[in-house]
Scaffold this motif. Structure first.
Motif, short mmCIF file in Angstrom:
data_model
loop_
_atom_site.label_atom_id
_atom_site.label_comp_id
_atom_site.label_asym_id
_atom_site.label_seq_id
_atom_site.Cartn_x
_atom_site.Cartn_y
_atom_site.Cartn_z
N VAL A 179 0.55 -1.22 -0.30
CA VAL A 179 0.54 0.37 0.21
C VAL A 179 0.84 1.33 0.10
N LEU A 180 0.32 1.87 -0.86
CA LEU A 180 1.59 3.29 -0.99
C LEU A 180 0.19 4.88 -0.42
N ALA A 181 -0.05 5.36 0.83
CA ALA A 181 -0.67 6.58 0.94
C ALA A 181 -0.24 7.73 1.42
N PRO A 182 0.19 8.78 0.43
CA PRO A 182 0.96 9.71 0.59
C PRO A 182 0.29 10.98 1.02
N GLU A 183 0.51 11.65 1.83
CA GLU A 183 -0.84 12.88 2.34
C GLU A 183 -0.28 13.49 1.40
N LEU A 184 -1.26 14.43 1.37
CA LEU A 184 -1.02 15.77 0.26
C LEU A 184 -1.90 16.89 0.89
N LYS A 185 -1.10 18.49 1.49
CA LYS A 185 -1.29 19.35 1.96
C LYS A 185 -2.03 20.35 1.17
N VAL A 186 -3.40 20.70 1.33
CA VAL A 186 -4.50 21.58 0.39
C VAL A 186 -4.63 23.00 1.00
N VAL A 187 -4.36 23.61 0.28
CA VAL A 187 -5.86 24.97 0.78
C VAL A 187 -6.46 25.28 -0.68
N LEU A 188 -7.66 25.41 0.05
CA LEU A 188 -9.12 26.06 -0.40
C LEU A 188 -9.28 27.47 -0.84
N SER A 236 4.38 25.26 -4.08
CA SER A 236 3.46 24.45 -5.99
C SER A 236 4.08 23.02 -5.64
N ALA A 237 4.46 22.57 -5.56
CA ALA A 237 5.10 21.06 -5.18
C ALA A 237 4.63 20.42 -3.64
N MET A 238 4.61 20.71 -3.13
CA MET A 238 4.05 20.31 -1.58
C MET A 238 2.62 20.45 -0.87
N PHE A 239 2.35 21.15 -2.11
CA PHE A 239 0.44 21.74 -1.84
C PHE A 239 -0.01 21.71 -2.85
N ALA A 240 -1.33 21.72 -3.19
CA ALA A 240 -2.49 22.00 -4.11
C ALA A 240 -3.48 22.93 -3.50
N LEU A 241 -3.28 23.87 -4.44
CA LEU A 241 -3.39 25.40 -3.87
C LEU A 241 -4.96 25.98 -5.08
N GLY A 242 -6.13 25.70 -4.38
CA GLY A 242 -7.11 26.33 -5.46
C GLY A 242 -8.78 26.10 -5.53
#
Length: 292
Positions: A179-188, A236-242
């Motif tokens: 299993v591969l379950a990465p964490e992703l930081k997001v800013v809505l 931009s690489a470490m976060f999803a922004l938008g």
């Protein structure tokens, strides 16, 4: 490993549900709503105890509850194994044990030979009166050696603060089964400048931790990217922004790179204590969740 943990495709990573600074009834209500919305897993951050995970198990009926992650320096293996067994027996096997070696700045003098310490901890879990099966544990793994250990002695890996490129490399090491379950930081937030400021404020705390900066260097970033809370390139690489659709697109990049599951951490001005329930609802409307 005989079976995979049931994670679903999308989960939520949050430290606020530890209930250290949030009233327990609010924690229970938020966890129950995440369950109803169709998220597959709640990853309880901030070095939680099994009993804190147990509070979320009691508040939910379907969703997997995972520690993301429990530090091996702070929790005795025998006790963790006993509580893991008891909680899974009481809650239909929904408790997944996420383990990590944390950071030298947090563990202090105890932080010696972390890779060896993790192997020894896993052996203690194996030999406990109520052993923790490999299929019911994952490791916080960034570098190749810990990823190999995740493959060989756990169900897989839960990497934190990574990119799709890291996910592709991790998949190559883990092989097809783990299993591969990465964490992703997001800013809505659709205001780019404000979203980057929110992200930079949070990322700055991690830039003092060599485990992460060393991994960033392996991914091709440079020391200059770590100044003043992180360069725009690093942010931009470490976060999803938008908006939610933009975040869905980033999730799909991780899945295409080899992730089985993506754990989303909604970043606000106070991400360790906020319960961003409105944002979780917004994302649930756009993401491929199991709402059955």
């Amino acid at each position: 490993m005989t079976s995979r943990p049931a994670l679903g495709k999308i989960g939520v990573w949050t430290a606020a549900l530890k209930a250290n600074s949030v009233p327990p009834e609010q924690v229970s209500e938020a966890a129950a709503e995440l369950d109803e919305l169709g998220y597959g897993t709640i990853w309880l951050g901030g070095n939680p105890s099994p009993d804190q995970a147990g509070h979320l198990l009691e508040a939910t009926s379907r969703i997997t509850i995972a520690t993301g992650i429990l530090s091996i320096w702070d929790h005795e293996a025998a006790y963790v194994a006993e509580r893991h067994s008891a909680l899974n027996a009481a809650h239909g096997g929904r408790f997944l044990l996420g383990l990590g070696v944390s950071h030298s700045a947090l563990a202090g003098e105890r932080y010696r030979r972390p890779y060896t310490a993790m192997k020894e901890y896993l052996t203690e879990l194996d030999s406990a009166p109520a052993p923790v099966p490999a299929a019911q544990r994952v490791l916080a793994a960034l570098g190749p050696k810990m990823l190999e250990l995740s493959r060989d002695r756990a169900a897989g890996a839960h990497p934190y603060l990574v990119t799709p490129e890291h996910t592709a490399k991790a998949r190559d090491i883990l092989g097809k089964e783990a299993v591969l379950a990465p964490e992703l930081k997001v800013v809505l937030d659709t205001d780019p400048e404000r979203a980057r400021a929110t992200a930079r404020s949070y990322l700055s705390h991690y830039l003092a931790l060599p485990n992460y900066t060393n991994n960033f260097l392996r991914l091709g970033f440079e020391d200059e990217d770590f100044v003043d809370g992180g360069s725009d390139r690093l942010i931009s690489a470490m976060f999803a922004l938008g908006d939610a659709q933009t975040i869905r697109s980033r999730v799909e990049e991780f899945l295409a790179a080899g992730a089985d599951h993506v754990a989303l951490q909604v970043v606000t001005e106070s991400p360790m204590t906020d319960l961003p329930r409105a944002q979780w609802r917004t994302l649930a409307e756009t993401l491929p969740l199991d709402k059955s």
